[in-house]
Design an enzyme around this catalytic site. Structure first.
Site, PDB file in Angstrom:
ATOM      1  N   HIS A  16      43.218  37.025  52.285  1.00 32.00           N
ATOM      2  CA  HIS A  16      43.882  35.958  53.379  1.00 32.00           C
ATOM      3  C   HIS A  16      45.186  36.469  53.955  1.00 32.00           C
ATOM      4  CE1 HIS A  16      45.227  32.694  55.614  1.00 32.00           C
ATOM      5  NE2 HIS A  16      45.689  31.867  54.593  1.00 32.00           N
ATOM      6  N   CYS A  72      48.214  29.752  59.314  1.00 29.42           N
ATOM      7  CA  CYS A  72      47.183  30.269  58.740  1.00 29.42           C
ATOM      8  C   CYS A  72      46.021  30.444  59.804  1.00 29.42           C
ATOM      9  CB  CYS A  72      46.405  29.742  57.545  1.00 29.42           C
ATOM     10  SG  CYS A  72      47.652  29.545  56.247  1.00 29.42           S
TER      11      CYS A  72
END
Length: 410
Positions: free
Chosen positions: A335, A86
């Site tokens: 996200h 991420c």
């Protein structure tokens, strides 16, 4: 070393886009970044590119960076794919800063892209799972939400944090996301909505978890030698800090802190010569509500154990003393794994140049972005400062520089 400056930044909408590809999303973000450069910029002026992506669903795992940069007219420009879960594009931005500071490049593109919504829920969980410790955590049945649920439970037991504190994060970030036209979940929610939503991994409810997302984000950086050719609004990369740690949560000494975030923040503050009290806003990695609370403490915004009360007090709201996640954060904005870190920098750039629309803060000068990989195996922190003096030592001829670079060699 030469200083690095943000001169442009842009992103696609975040959400579910069955009609889009990773190339088309990246093209949208790159176009928005180019359009945001006040004096304009040509593709031939880009010396280097770094693209963050995990590759959810297995698409173009080899050479995804060149695949997207060629698509937007940057064929010939050296492009490196960065994968750090991420934190992929947060690290891509860091690599861009390093390229400029080393003197290898004058203009660098850093971005990220991910398509997550065109595979099954089981496949998404698999691809999220590879960002954690595979051998012991994932193969024993632990999910990404489950790992952060362990962190939440530990924080509750150690510090008295409550489910309502977690819900305050969701309420705040949805309120901000409702003002962001790019946000995936651009609607408000109530404290009751967030607290009483279905449980995903106890104590985390649906509203305590970010969505899976398609999207892309790009930022353009320039050296101090050429920055004035592109803009009079100088946003300096004042500090950069990064750190890695054990990938598995069970391998660390604490469940209530992310040591890599703490170390990255300390390095960024030291480089910038500032501290938490100097910040006007922050974009932090809130993949789950507990992640934002832990970030407050790791970044020095409050003492350990005080994060729940800090968010409940309204201090981190958009009209608070230190607004956090004015973009809506991962929770509301979305996200798209590979694009998240660069997307945070887009928000910082817009806030510092007065282009944040309904979310615009009053005259911010210093902002921080914080991007985490997995449950804390990697973290990167950037500090950006809007300079009051628009002067620069740059004196190169723009037309000649662009021609000589040919859009490629640094």
């Amino acid at each position: 070393m030469t200083e690095a400056y943000l001169v442009g930044a842009g992103q696609s909408d975040y959400g579910s886009f069955p009609e889009e590809s990773y190339r088309s999303l990246f093209a949208t973000a790159y176009g928005a970044a180019r359009d945001s450069v006040p004096n304009g910029i040509e593709s031939a002026e880009v010396d280097e590119a770094y693209v963050g992506t995990l590759g959810v669903g297995g698409r173009q795992l080899g050479l995804p960076g060149p695949a997207v940069t060629e698509h937007v007219g940057l064929a010939g420009v050296p492009c490196t794919r960065v994968e750090n879960a991420c934190a992929a594009s947060g690290y891509a931005v860091r690599q861009a800063v390093m390229a400029i500071r080393s003197g290898m490049a004058d203009v660098v593109l850093a971005g990220g892209v991910e398509v997550m919504t065109d595979v099954s829920g089981d496949a998404v969980r698999f691809w999220l799972g590879v960002s954690g410790e595979t051998e012991w955590e994932r193969l024993s049945g632990t999910t990404f939400a489950g790992v952060y649920a362990q962190m939440a439970s530990a924080h509750m037991a150690e510090h008295g944090t409550t489910a309502e504190h977690l819900s305050h994060v969701a309420v705040k970030n949805h309120a901000n996301g409702a003002k962001n036209p790019h946000a995936q979940l651009g609607f408000e929610c109530s404290l009751e909505d967030a607290t009483n939503a279905p449980t995903v991994a106890d104590p985390l409810t649906l509203y305590h978890c970010c969505p899976t997302t398609d999207g892309a984000a790009c930022v353009l950086l320039a050296s101090e030698d050429v920055v004035d050719e592109f803009t009079d609004e100088r946003v300096r990369v004042a500090g950069v800090g990064a750190a890695s740690d054990a990938v598995g949560l069970f391998q660390r000494d604490t469940y209530t802190s992310i040591p890599a975030s703490r170390a990255a923040a300390e390095r960024a503050y030291a480089m910038a010569g500032v501290g938490p009290d100097d910040l006007d806003f922050a974009e932090v990695h809130d993949c789950f509500a507990i992640a934002e609370l832990v970030a407050y403490e790791d970044l020095g915004l409050c003492e350990p154990g005080e994060a729940g009360e800090l968010v409940a007090s309204g201090a981190t709201a958009i009209d608070g003393d230190l607004p956090v996640n004015t973009s809506g954060g991962l929770k509301s904005k979305g996200h798209p794994i590979g694009a998240t870190g660069a997307g945070q920098v887009v928000e910082a750039f817009e806030q510092l140049t007065g282009a944040a629309g309904e979310r615009q803060l009053e005259d911010p000068r210093i902002g921080l972005t914080h991007n985490v990989g997995g449950s804390g195996g990697a973290a990167v922190v950037h500090i950006f400062e809007r300079e009051e003096d628009g002067s620069s030592g740059g004196s190169s001829d723009r037309g000649a520089r662009g021609s000589e670079s040919g859009g490629g060699a640094a």
